[in-house]
Design a protein around this motif. Structure first.
Motif, PDB file in Angstrom:
ATOM      1  N   ILE A  23      -5.382   4.457  -7.821  1.00  0.00           N
ATOM      2  CA  ILE A  23      -4.991   4.948  -9.103  1.00  0.00           C
ATOM      3  C   ILE A  23      -4.026   6.110  -9.274  1.00  0.00           C
ATOM      4  O   ILE A  23      -2.913   6.048 -10.070  1.00  0.00           O
ATOM      5  CB  ILE A  23      -6.183   5.153  -9.881  1.00  0.00           C
ATOM      6  CG1 ILE A  23      -6.874   3.829 -10.152  1.00  0.00           C
ATOM      7  CG2 ILE A  23      -5.764   5.840 -11.239  1.00  0.00           C
ATOM      8  CD1 ILE A  23      -6.165   2.924 -11.086  1.00  0.00           C
ATOM      9  N   PRO A  24      -4.479   7.345  -8.580  1.00  0.00           N
ATOM     10  CA  PRO A  24      -3.398   8.523  -8.684  1.00  0.00           C
ATOM     11  C   PRO A  24      -2.315   7.970  -8.135  1.00  0.00           C
ATOM     12  O   PRO A  24      -1.074   8.552  -8.211  1.00  0.00           O
ATOM     13  CB  PRO A  24      -4.346   9.432  -7.918  1.00  0.00           C
ATOM     14  CG  PRO A  24      -5.372   8.837  -7.062  1.00  0.00           C
ATOM     15  CD  PRO A  24      -5.902   7.660  -7.850  1.00  0.00           C
ATOM     16  N   PHE A  25      -2.144   7.185  -6.896  1.00  0.00           N
ATOM     17  CA  PHE A  25      -0.812   6.604  -6.328  1.00  0.00           C
ATOM     18  C   PHE A  25      -0.002   6.070  -7.541  1.00  0.00           C
ATOM     19  O   PHE A  25       1.057   6.174  -7.631  1.00  0.00           O
ATOM     20  CB  PHE A  25      -1.279   5.791  -5.172  1.00  0.00           C
ATOM     21  CG  PHE A  25       0.054   5.020  -4.509  1.00  0.00           C
ATOM     22  CD1 PHE A  25       0.703   5.653  -3.565  1.00  0.00           C
ATOM     23  CD2 PHE A  25       0.325   4.028  -5.160  1.00  0.00           C
ATOM     24  CE1 PHE A  25       1.744   4.972  -2.899  1.00  0.00           C
ATOM     25  CE2 PHE A  25       1.556   3.355  -4.483  1.00  0.00           C
ATOM     26  CZ  PHE A  25       2.173   3.871  -3.460  1.00  0.00           C
ATOM     27  N   GLN A  26      -0.649   5.372  -8.315  1.00  0.00           N
ATOM     28  CA  GLN A  26      -0.112   4.491  -9.282  1.00  0.00           C
ATOM     29  C   GLN A  26       0.668   5.561 -10.354  1.00  0.00           C
ATOM     30  O   GLN A  26       1.439   5.237 -10.851  1.00  0.00           O
ATOM     31  CB  GLN A  26      -0.956   3.605 -10.145  1.00  0.00           C
ATOM     32  CG  GLN A  26      -1.310   2.332  -9.238  1.00  0.00           C
ATOM     33  CD  GLN A  26      -0.545   1.090  -9.377  1.00  0.00           C
ATOM     34  OE1 GLN A  26       0.546   1.329  -9.321  1.00  0.00           O
ATOM     35  NE2 GLN A  26      -1.233   0.030  -9.330  1.00  0.00           N
ATOM     36  N   TYR A  27      -0.384   6.497 -10.464  1.00  0.00           N
ATOM     37  CA  TYR A  27       0.102   7.556 -11.618  1.00  0.00           C
ATOM     38  C   TYR A  27       1.585   8.228 -10.999  1.00  0.00           C
ATOM     39  O   TYR A  27       2.473   8.311 -11.712  1.00  0.00           O
ATOM     40  CB  TYR A  27      -0.881   8.799 -11.791  1.00  0.00           C
ATOM     41  CG  TYR A  27      -0.429  10.030 -12.272  1.00  0.00           C
ATOM     42  CD1 TYR A  27      -0.119  10.176 -13.401  1.00  0.00           C
ATOM     43  CD2 TYR A  27      -0.347  11.338 -11.652  1.00  0.00           C
ATOM     44  CE1 TYR A  27       0.291  10.954 -14.332  1.00  0.00           C
ATOM     45  CE2 TYR A  27       0.138  12.532 -12.103  1.00  0.00           C
ATOM     46  CZ  TYR A  27       0.468  12.390 -13.545  1.00  0.00           C
ATOM     47  OH  TYR A  27       0.884  13.336 -14.104  1.00  0.00           O
ATOM     48  N   LEU A 160      -7.275  14.900  -1.728  1.00  0.00           N
ATOM     49  CA  LEU A 160      -6.526  13.632  -1.499  1.00  0.00           C
ATOM     50  C   LEU A 160      -5.797  13.066  -2.802  1.00  0.00           C
ATOM     51  O   LEU A 160      -4.994  12.397  -2.835  1.00  0.00           O
ATOM     52  CB  LEU A 160      -7.291  12.697  -0.879  1.00  0.00           C
ATOM     53  CG  LEU A 160      -7.562  13.190   0.659  1.00  0.00           C
ATOM     54  CD1 LEU A 160      -8.642  12.095   1.147  1.00  0.00           C
ATOM     55  CD2 LEU A 160      -6.559  13.245   1.536  1.00  0.00           C
ATOM     56  N   THR A 161      -6.404  13.263  -3.930  1.00  0.00           N
ATOM     57  CA  THR A 161      -5.965  12.891  -5.327  1.00  0.00           C
ATOM     58  C   THR A 161      -4.436  13.415  -5.419  1.00  0.00           C
ATOM     59  O   THR A 161      -3.689  12.381  -5.638  1.00  0.00           O
ATOM     60  CB  THR A 161      -6.694  13.274  -6.151  1.00  0.00           C
ATOM     61  OG1 THR A 161      -7.987  12.893  -6.303  1.00  0.00           O
ATOM     62  CG2 THR A 161      -6.318  12.892  -7.685  1.00  0.00           C
ATOM     63  N   GLN A 162      -4.187  14.477  -5.216  1.00  0.00           N
ATOM     64  CA  GLN A 162      -2.713  15.030  -5.531  1.00  0.00           C
ATOM     65  C   GLN A 162      -1.984  14.643  -4.475  1.00  0.00           C
ATOM     66  O   GLN A 162      -0.823  14.282  -4.527  1.00  0.00           O
ATOM     67  CB  GLN A 162      -2.986  16.756  -5.215  1.00  0.00           C
ATOM     68  CG  GLN A 162      -1.354  17.305  -5.675  1.00  0.00           C
ATOM     69  CD  GLN A 162      -1.402  17.504  -7.233  1.00  0.00           C
ATOM     70  OE1 GLN A 162      -2.130  16.957  -7.865  1.00  0.00           O
ATOM     71  NE2 GLN A 162      -0.415  17.746  -7.571  1.00  0.00           N
ATOM     72  N   LEU A 163      -2.431  14.311  -3.105  1.00  0.00           N
ATOM     73  CA  LEU A 163      -1.561  13.903  -1.913  1.00  0.00           C
ATOM     74  C   LEU A 163      -1.040  12.471  -2.301  1.00  0.00           C
ATOM     75  O   LEU A 163      -0.151  12.042  -1.979  1.00  0.00           O
ATOM     76  CB  LEU A 163      -2.389  14.027  -0.725  1.00  0.00           C
ATOM     77  CG  LEU A 163      -1.498  13.670   0.707  1.00  0.00           C
ATOM     78  CD1 LEU A 163      -0.215  14.375   0.997  1.00  0.00           C
ATOM     79  CD2 LEU A 163      -2.627  13.330   1.786  1.00  0.00           C
TER      80      LEU A 163
END
Length: 438
Positions: A23-27, A160-163
């Protein structure tokens, strides 16, 4: 407070960890998805080989002005705010895993609308839906990771969310370069659609957060989830039972609502900490947030990795202070460079700003939410914090250019003055944060 974490991830635990990072990758993917394809999407670039022209009733592009394209881009922020406003209700009702599944549905709907669109209206509707998913995802992502992460590596796992956001930005830039042709731009959205479908289908194999299961008094499910994530947790389970016997039972205690955050005295300090952290983050990035991060962070992804290592060694507050002073002096230098016309100093200032932001101000405001909040207030606090993030982002973006033009009076060598205003706001927000965050 009960210690719910094991000491190490199992292979299954790592798989769940990376599943949650989609999901954060999609963001990150959708932050910059329109950058590379702007020309072909808006019909400003039309000369391509005939083999690339579309069929099946889909037009090669969607004619629109710069203002309309800006509207399509910015409605993502409006959707993000809407998603973050209801995130606590969604997380408390459907859990962390369920909220991720809802995000995948919104992304799938949004990418279908944008990928098959022949009109501006459908582009707006699709991007708004993706923005809702981003608002929900940025709330649930750090919380879910913190609740499934083994205690010894919780700091590393949290950032890892930010990464993942950075990798999303990198990937969409690469995809856009190779698909920036009339009608071929639709494939960019198809890639995101496939990823969301894959995540939704695989969600049945993913466990719910043990911490969330415990708040719902689903003790057997909690033990099963903990065992699958952390392996042999017999000692941990016995410790949990012993600690639980010493604490008053709270089977009927409900999760904290958003209004209660403002009425309960014990919750005001966590609320102030995360709100000020989000304000400082967005004021520091200024109007150039999307441009700077989308174009620069892919080139400095290694600094995010460095930040992951440093976080465990330095701790939150020293790292925030280091990040703050680095960003502060970089912005001052950038204002000076714009005033003096020094492109060299401007370039150095932007690089040092990105480095400073990446190792502290970027990831830590999201990671600190579950750390400063009581477990039953995490969802509500995350919703308010992310709403604050989206609102300040929108206000800064709206005010920056008019303020810059007012202060410069049309003189390009005075445009750097606006940075000094935001440096002052940044310093005020951060100094206030440190008074509460001890």
């Amino acid at each position: 407070m009960l210690s719910l974490n094991g000491t190490a991830f199992t292979n299954y635990g790592w798989a769940v960890c990376f599943w949650s990072l989609i999901i954060p990758f999609q963001y990150g993917y959708h932050i910059s998805v329109l950058n590379q394809i702007q020309g072909v999407l808006t019909c400003k670039v039309t000369t391509v080989p005939k083999s690339l022209l579309p069929g099946d009733g889909l037009s090669p592009c969607v004619p629109m002005s710069d203002f309309t394209f800006s509207l399509v881009t910015s409605i993502f922020t409006v959707g993000g705010l809407a998603g973050s406003l209801v995130a606590n209700l969604v997380m408390d009702r459907w859990g962390r895993r369920g909220t991720n599944r809802i995000c995948t549905v919104f992304i799938a709907i949004g990418t279908v609308l944008m990928g098959l669109s022949n009109s501006v209206f459908l582009l707006l509707l699709g991007r708004f839906a993706i923005g809702i998913a981003a608002g929900l995802g940025l709330c649930v992502g750090p919380i879910y990771l913190s609740e499934i992460a083994p205690s010894k590596i919780s700091g590393s796992v949290g950032v890892l969310t930010q990464l993942s956001v950075v990798f999303g930005i990198m990937f969409t830039q690469l995809a856009g370069i190779n698909l920036a042709f009339p009608s071929q731009w639709r494939i960019v959205f198809f890639i995101s659609f496939c990823l969301s479908v894959l995540q939704f289908v695989s969600s049945s194999l993913v466990v719910e957060s043990p911490a969330f299961l415990l708040t719902k008094q689903r003790l057997e499910d909690q033990k099963t989830a903990a065992r699958r994530l952390w392996g042999n947790t017999l000692a941990t389970e016995e410790s949990l039972l012993n600690e639980a016997e010493d604490e008053p039972p709270v089977p009927n205690q409900e999760n904290v609502s958003v209004p209660q955050l403002f009425s309960r005295i014990e919750l005001r300090k966590p609320l102030m900490i995360v709100s000020l952290a989000m304000i400082a983050q967005q004021v520091s990035v200024l109007y150039y947030s999307n441009e700077i991060l989308a174009k620069s962070l892919p080139e400095f992804g290694s600094y995010i990795s460095l930040g992951i290592t440093v976080i465990n060694r330095m701790g939150r507050k020293p790292l925030l202070a280091t990040s703050f002073f680095g960003a502060l002096f970089s912005l001052i230098a950038l204002g000076f460079a714009l005033g003096s016309g020094s492109s060299t100093v401007s370039s150095i200032a932007i690089v040092t700003f990105v480095m400073s932001f990446a190792v502290g101000l970027g990831p830590i405001p999201f990671v600190m939410i579950p750390e400063v909040s009581p477990p039953r207030a995490v969802s509500a606090l995350s919703s308010v914090a992310l709403s604050m993030n989206w609102i300040v982002n929108f206000i800064v973006g709206l005010a920056f250019l008019p303020l810059r033009n007012l202060l410069s009076g049309g003189d390009m060598y005075k445009e750097g003055r606006v940075f000094y205003v935001f440096v002052l706001l940044f310093a005020l927000a951060f100094s206030s944060l440190f008074r509460f965050y001890k």
